[in-house]
Design a protein around this motif. Sequence first.
Motif, PDB file in Angstrom:
ATOM      1  N   VAL A 107       0.737  -1.204   0.076  1.00  0.00           N
ATOM      2  CA  VAL A 107       0.078  -0.263  -0.095  1.00  0.00           C
ATOM      3  C   VAL A 107       0.768   1.320   0.100  1.00  0.00           C
ATOM      4  O   VAL A 107       0.758   2.147  -0.840  1.00  0.00           O
ATOM      5  CB  VAL A 107      -0.950   0.002   1.176  1.00  0.00           C
ATOM      6  CG1 VAL A 107      -1.642   1.312   1.418  1.00  0.00           C
ATOM      7  CG2 VAL A 107      -1.956  -1.236   1.106  1.00  0.00           C
ATOM      8  N   GLU A 108       2.101   1.156   0.553  1.00  0.00           N
ATOM      9  CA  GLU A 108       3.008   2.398   0.861  1.00  0.00           C
ATOM     10  C   GLU A 108       3.532   2.701  -0.596  1.00  0.00           C
ATOM     11  O   GLU A 108       3.626   3.796  -0.961  1.00  0.00           O
ATOM     12  CB  GLU A 108       4.150   1.895   1.685  1.00  0.00           C
ATOM     13  CG  GLU A 108       4.908   3.166   1.840  1.00  0.00           C
ATOM     14  CD  GLU A 108       6.312   2.877   2.554  1.00  0.00           C
ATOM     15  OE1 GLU A 108       6.729   3.823   3.549  1.00  0.00           O
ATOM     16  OE2 GLU A 108       6.688   1.825   2.774  1.00  0.00           O
ATOM     17  N   HIS A 111       0.829   4.321  -2.642  1.00  0.00           N
ATOM     18  CA  HIS A 111       0.480   5.650  -2.293  1.00  0.00           C
ATOM     19  C   HIS A 111       1.550   6.580  -2.760  1.00  0.00           C
ATOM     20  O   HIS A 111       1.328   7.573  -3.096  1.00  0.00           O
ATOM     21  CB  HIS A 111       0.373   5.601  -0.523  1.00  0.00           C
ATOM     22  CG  HIS A 111      -0.971   5.157  -0.291  1.00  0.00           C
ATOM     23  ND1 HIS A 111      -1.527   5.163   0.958  1.00  0.00           N
ATOM     24  CD2 HIS A 111      -1.993   4.618  -1.016  1.00  0.00           C
ATOM     25  CE1 HIS A 111      -2.560   4.596   1.022  1.00  0.00           C
ATOM     26  NE2 HIS A 111      -2.893   4.191   0.004  1.00  0.00           N
ATOM     27  N   HIS A 114       0.918   7.802  -6.054  1.00  0.00           N
ATOM     28  CA  HIS A 114      -0.376   8.299  -5.809  1.00  0.00           C
ATOM     29  C   HIS A 114      -1.675   7.306  -6.423  1.00  0.00           C
ATOM     30  O   HIS A 114      -2.440   7.787  -7.195  1.00  0.00           O
ATOM     31  CB  HIS A 114      -0.310   9.750  -6.811  1.00  0.00           C
ATOM     32  CG  HIS A 114       0.605  10.647  -6.498  1.00  0.00           C
ATOM     33  ND1 HIS A 114       0.474  11.416  -5.171  1.00  0.00           N
ATOM     34  CD2 HIS A 114       1.866  10.768  -6.880  1.00  0.00           C
ATOM     35  CE1 HIS A 114       1.823  12.044  -5.006  1.00  0.00           C
ATOM     36  NE2 HIS A 114       2.525  11.844  -5.983  1.00  0.00           N
ATOM     37  N   VAL A 116      -4.413   4.681  -4.995  1.00  0.00           N
ATOM     38  CA  VAL A 116      -5.203   4.203  -3.923  1.00  0.00           C
ATOM     39  C   VAL A 116      -5.764   2.796  -4.354  1.00  0.00           C
ATOM     40  O   VAL A 116      -6.481   2.875  -5.493  1.00  0.00           O
ATOM     41  CB  VAL A 116      -6.409   5.245  -3.631  1.00  0.00           C
ATOM     42  CG1 VAL A 116      -7.112   4.762  -2.498  1.00  0.00           C
ATOM     43  CG2 VAL A 116      -5.716   6.652  -3.290  1.00  0.00           C
ATOM     44  N   HIS A 117      -5.678   1.863  -3.594  1.00  0.00           N
ATOM     45  CA  HIS A 117      -6.496   0.457  -3.825  1.00  0.00           C
ATOM     46  C   HIS A 117      -7.793   0.646  -3.311  1.00  0.00           C
ATOM     47  O   HIS A 117      -7.843   0.874  -2.117  1.00  0.00           O
ATOM     48  CB  HIS A 117      -5.651  -0.650  -3.144  1.00  0.00           C
ATOM     49  CG  HIS A 117      -5.954  -2.095  -3.771  1.00  0.00           C
ATOM     50  ND1 HIS A 117      -7.201  -2.538  -3.569  1.00  0.00           N
ATOM     51  CD2 HIS A 117      -5.371  -2.964  -4.182  1.00  0.00           C
ATOM     52  CE1 HIS A 117      -7.379  -3.670  -3.843  1.00  0.00           C
ATOM     53  NE2 HIS A 117      -6.166  -3.980  -4.287  1.00  0.00           N
ATOM     54  N   ASN A 118      -8.715   0.609  -4.519  1.00  0.00           N
ATOM     55  CA  ASN A 118     -10.103   0.931  -3.870  1.00  0.00           C
ATOM     56  C   ASN A 118     -10.874  -0.088  -3.339  1.00  0.00           C
ATOM     57  O   ASN A 118     -12.161  -0.323  -3.207  1.00  0.00           O
ATOM     58  CB  ASN A 118     -10.890   1.485  -5.182  1.00  0.00           C
ATOM     59  CG  ASN A 118     -12.157   2.168  -4.683  1.00  0.00           C
ATOM     60  OD1 ASN A 118     -12.240   2.558  -3.736  1.00  0.00           O
ATOM     61  ND2 ASN A 118     -13.197   2.156  -5.740  1.00  0.00           N
ATOM     62  N   PHE A 140      -8.738   1.226  -9.133  1.00  0.00           N
ATOM     63  CA  PHE A 140      -7.605   2.280  -8.520  1.00  0.00           C
ATOM     64  C   PHE A 140      -7.720   3.580  -9.277  1.00  0.00           C
ATOM     65  O   PHE A 140      -7.984   3.677 -10.607  1.00  0.00           O
ATOM     66  CB  PHE A 140      -6.385   1.458  -8.232  1.00  0.00           C
ATOM     67  CG  PHE A 140      -5.509   1.665  -9.326  1.00  0.00           C
ATOM     68  CD1 PHE A 140      -4.630   2.336  -9.481  1.00  0.00           C
ATOM     69  CD2 PHE A 140      -5.412   0.512 -10.144  1.00  0.00           C
ATOM     70  CE1 PHE A 140      -3.844   2.413 -10.472  1.00  0.00           C
ATOM     71  CE2 PHE A 140      -4.713   0.449 -11.275  1.00  0.00           C
ATOM     72  CZ  PHE A 140      -3.619   1.269 -11.265  1.00  0.00           C
TER      73      PHE A 140
END
Length: 142
Positions: A107-108, A111, A114, A116-118, A140
């Motif tokens: 996730v980092e 991010h 830019h 985002v895993h939705n 995403f």
Amino acid sequence: MEINSAMEKHQTVNEPVHRMLVRRPSDNLPVVMSRINCEGYSVQDIARENASRTVLEHPNLLRVYDIFLDGNGNVTLFEEYCEEGSIVRHLSWIHVRKAMQEIALAVEYLHRRHIVHNQLTIESMYLRNGAVCLGHLSKFYG
């Protein structure tokens, strides 16, 4: 899952996804072919979002090898196959702290780019050589 097995239908967010294990013709590598019905969504947006996944490389993310658009409003992805399957099958023996650290690293990584895993759910987590990997990045936003 057997190579060339019957197609499975999965429901993710609002779009039906069909997944099938196939072999990539160039090197006979087993890959997951996912066909996403984009009805109600912009096919170009979904294709663009997923196409950017082909350049993401992280030990805790499933790779996307290729993406195709057909003329019927479908996007087809060819993704890495994790022989060990979904993390759901292995919860009894996975060390939860290690798994959470690996998820946090993935996730980092997203991010920082830019992204985002939705759809961060247990069903979108897989095992590759004992490491937890995130998949199902079909929705995403960057």
